[in-house]
Every structure is written in C-alpha cells, then in structure tokens.
Scaffold this active site. Structure first.
Site, mmCIF file in Angstrom:
data_model
loop_
_atom_site.group_PDB
_atom_site.id
_atom_site.type_symbol
_atom_site.label_atom_id
_atom_site.label_comp_id
_atom_site.label_asym_id
_atom_site.label_seq_id
_atom_site.Cartn_x
_atom_site.Cartn_y
_atom_site.Cartn_z
ATOM 1 N N GLY A 10 -5.282 -17.582 8.759
ATOM 2 C CA GLY A 10 -6.589 -17.003 8.438
ATOM 3 C C GLY A 10 -6.600 -16.511 6.997
ATOM 4 N N GLY A 13 -9.778 -15.586 5.210
ATOM 5 C CA GLY A 13 -10.597 -14.496 5.755
ATOM 6 C C GLY A 13 -10.457 -13.240 4.908
ATOM 7 N N TYR A 154 -12.984 -9.903 22.684
ATOM 8 C CA TYR A 154 -12.097 -9.680 21.541
ATOM 9 C C TYR A 154 -11.114 -8.534 21.825
ATOM 10 C CZ TYR A 154 -11.210 -8.059 16.666
ATOM 11 O OH TYR A 154 -10.664 -7.633 15.478
ATOM 12 N N ILE A 194 -13.292 -2.335 8.636
ATOM 13 C CA ILE A 194 -12.741 -2.400 7.267
ATOM 14 C C ILE A 194 -13.871 -2.751 6.307
ATOM 15 C CG2 ILE A 194 -11.117 -3.607 5.755
ATOM 16 C CD1 ILE A 194 -9.374 -4.124 8.217
HETATM 17 C C1 AKB Z 1 -14.988 -6.151 14.603
HETATM 18 O O1 AKB Z 1 -16.013 -5.498 14.380
HETATM 19 O O2 AKB Z 1 -14.896 -7.025 15.469
HETATM 20 C C2 AKB Z 1 -13.755 -5.836 13.786
HETATM 21 C C3 AKB Z 1 -12.894 -4.814 14.448
HETATM 22 C C4 AKB Z 1 -13.315 -3.399 14.503
HETATM 23 O O3 AKB Z 1 -11.828 -5.148 14.897
HETATM 24 N N1 AKB Z 1 -14.111 -5.401 12.485
#
Ligand code: AKB
Length: 340
Positions: A10, A13, A154, A194
């Site tokens: 990545g 990125g 996620y 971030i």
């Molecule tokens: C997201 O918003 O998916 C990322 C995270 C907080 O891991 N920036």
C-alpha cells in the site's frame, strides 16, 4: 545473492507515502513498494523498486520472496472503514486474506534467513465498539482490552488480524518439531483518525477532519457528514509516522504487548471547525449528517488510554490540536495549494 530490502505494501496510500518520505530522509535506501496502482513519481524516486499488483496474488508474493531478502514489512494495504461497508466481502479478502499472505511471506523469509522479520501492522480504533453515546462518554479513555466489539467489517478485520499477528509471532505450527516462536516480530498500533497535509484519505470514516481542512485551503465548500459533537481521537501524519518508527526501533524485550493505543488530540467536529476558522475565517462548512457514517463514529471511542505505549517505547505526540494547526497543517497545506 538476494538483495536485503524493506517491503511496504500500500506504498501509494497515505501512510505508505508518509513512511517513504520519512525513511528516505533518514537514509534508508533499500525500500521496495507494492501497490495496486503505479506509485507516483515521489515514491518511485525514493524506492528501489515498485511492484504493481494485488497482495492477494500469490504469484506476485512468490516473485518477491524469490527475488528479495526481506528484513521488515510495513503492511499498509487495506480497505478503510467506509469503503469496507460497501463491499464487505472484498474488504475481508483484502484486509484479512491479504494480511495472512503477508504474514506467511514474513514467516517464509524468517525461516530461510534464520532471523526474525519485523512486521508492522496498522490497526485502528475501529476495533472498538461502544454500544451507546452515553456509554461512550462515560467510558472516557479506553484501554487496549476494553470494548473490543467492532461494528464494522473493517474493525472486525483489524481485530482478527491482530490475533493472526500474535499467532504468527508466538504460536505458529506449535505441533511441529521446528520452533518458529519469535520469527515473525509482529508489532501493531491502533491508529486514531490521521490528518495529513500532503495527501487526502480515501474511504475512511474519520475523513471528515482532513477533508474539512483541505477544502478550506482550496476555498471550497464542504458538507461535513457528522454532527458537530461527534468526537474521536485524531493525530497528524507526522505523529503517526513517528509512532511507527519508535515502535519498530524499540528492542523486542522492552515490549510488553504486541498492540498499542496511541493518541494526540480529540476535538469534536465542531471544535475542529472552530480551530480551522482561526486560520480560514471564510471556511464554508455545513453539517449535513449521514446517519450511517455518524453511527460508525458514535461507536468509536472519544478517547483512548496510551499509557503502555508511553511506558514501553517512549511514545509522546509532537502535535496537540494547536500545534497540529500552527506548526504542521496550516503551513504545509497553504504551501501545497499555493504551488498547485
Ligand atoms: C477509517 O476511518 O477507516 C480510518 C481509521 C480510523 O482506521 N481512518
């Protein structure tokens, strides 16, 4: 003889970019990158080789395995939280199967080198799931072991991959005659949102803060998709990279855990906008709530406890909210858009 390299997945990125920038400045010349798209010139000029391909492609990983001796892997490739909600199965493949492939590559390399391979994994505050806003505000700064009930694909992927990292680090094939303990030196940070001055995120749910500031610098209108009181932790890209470097440089025997919280500042979206207006009084932001994305932010902690990172590897953020704006975001973002 295979060349000894550091692999960044990545690489094109946001964090990949930041890492290349910083490692290159420190004189690291043996970086190789993998990305779905050909990395931009900036990355190409600072890496030994850039391979275009998918981390799910075992042939690509075989080629890397055959060609290089890898001393460390920074595995940054992932589908972020908002994108993952639109394609959960693809997200699972990239985030989990992709990570498994990279851990396996690390193990093969370590076995053939007879030396550990360091593995950095960017986890996330998305591994946490607060059941309600009232519990979120009562919970305060949460510890690594609290509230690990992710509500997004996620977050589920990140939490599981942390366990996979522990498995490869400590328990890999424990029934076999060969002892593989310690060969994969897995280290992870649960990142907050971030904010980078150089790049914009894609597909995250914490994107409202960086999007707000970049839009203001470009003189564009921005619809912020969360409420003004929405609160999660954030940090600058400078601090995110610093944290990765500190953790990766720490002697293994000083680390008491494999996964660490870190934090810098945690303004609400409204407080972030107020700070932004000190520099861009004309900033044109409207709060147009997307209930689904808001519910993800509501499930993430407002604050995290990072005592262990401070104790074990000397973590301390350079930028609080004021310094993030005055010393990093504003000067760099202004010069970026003035020159573009
Ligand atoms: C997201 O918003 O998916 C990322 C995270 C907080 O891991 N920036």
């Amino acid at each position: 003889m295979r060349k000894t390299v550091i692999l960044i997945t990545g690489v094109n990125g946001e964090i990949g970019h930041g890492l290349v920038r910083s490692l290159h400045k420190e004189g690291v010349t043996n970086l190789i990158g993998v990305d779905l798209n050909m990395p931009d010139e900036y990355v190409q000029e600072r890496t030994q080789d850039c391979l275009v391909g998918n981390i799910l492609d075992k042939n690509l990983l075989e080629r890397i395995n055959a060609q290089y001796e890898i001393e460390a892997i920074y595995h940054m490739a992932a589908l972020l939280s908002t994108r993952a909600e639109f394609s959960p199965v693809i997200a699972h493949e990239v985030n989990v199967d992709g990570t498994l492939n990279l851990l396996d590559l690390a193990m093969e390399q370590a076995q053939s080198r007879g030396k550990p391979v360091k593995f950095f994994f960017p986890s996330s505050i998305a591994v946490y799931g607060l059941p309600s806003l009232s519990e979120k505000s009562e919970a305060g700064a949460i510890h690594e072991d609290d509230y690990r009930y992710p509500q997004t694909m996620y977050g589920c992927n990140k939490l599981y991959c942390e366990s996979l990292g522990d498995y490869y680090g400590y328990y890999y094939k424990r029934l076999s005659a060969t002892d593989s303990k310690g060969l994969v030196d897995f280290r992870a940070i649960r990142f907050p949102g971030i904010i980078s001055a150089q790049t914009l995120p894609a597909g995250g749910t914490s994107d409202y803060a960086p999007e707000m500031i970049h839009a203001a610098a470009k003189g564009e209108h921005y619809d912020c998709f969360v409420r003004e009181d929405a609160t999660i932790p954030f940090m600058t890209m400078t601090d995110a990279i610093l944290a990765i470097e500190l953790l990766m440089a720490a002697p293994q025997n000083t680390l008491t855990q494999t996964v660490y919280n870190i934090k810098a500042f945690n303004p609400s979206a409204g407080e972030f906008f107020t700070k932004l207006k000190e520099y861009f009084p004309e900033a044109d932001v409207k709060f147009v709530i997307n209930d689904n994305r808001q519910s993800i932010i509501d499930s993430w902690p407002a604050d995290v406890n990072d005592d262990q990172a401070r104790q074990d590897w000397g973590w301390s953020a350079i930028h609080d909210l004021d310094k993030a704006f005055s010393d990093y975001l504003i000067p760099e973002i202004r010069s970026r858009y003035e020159h573009s």
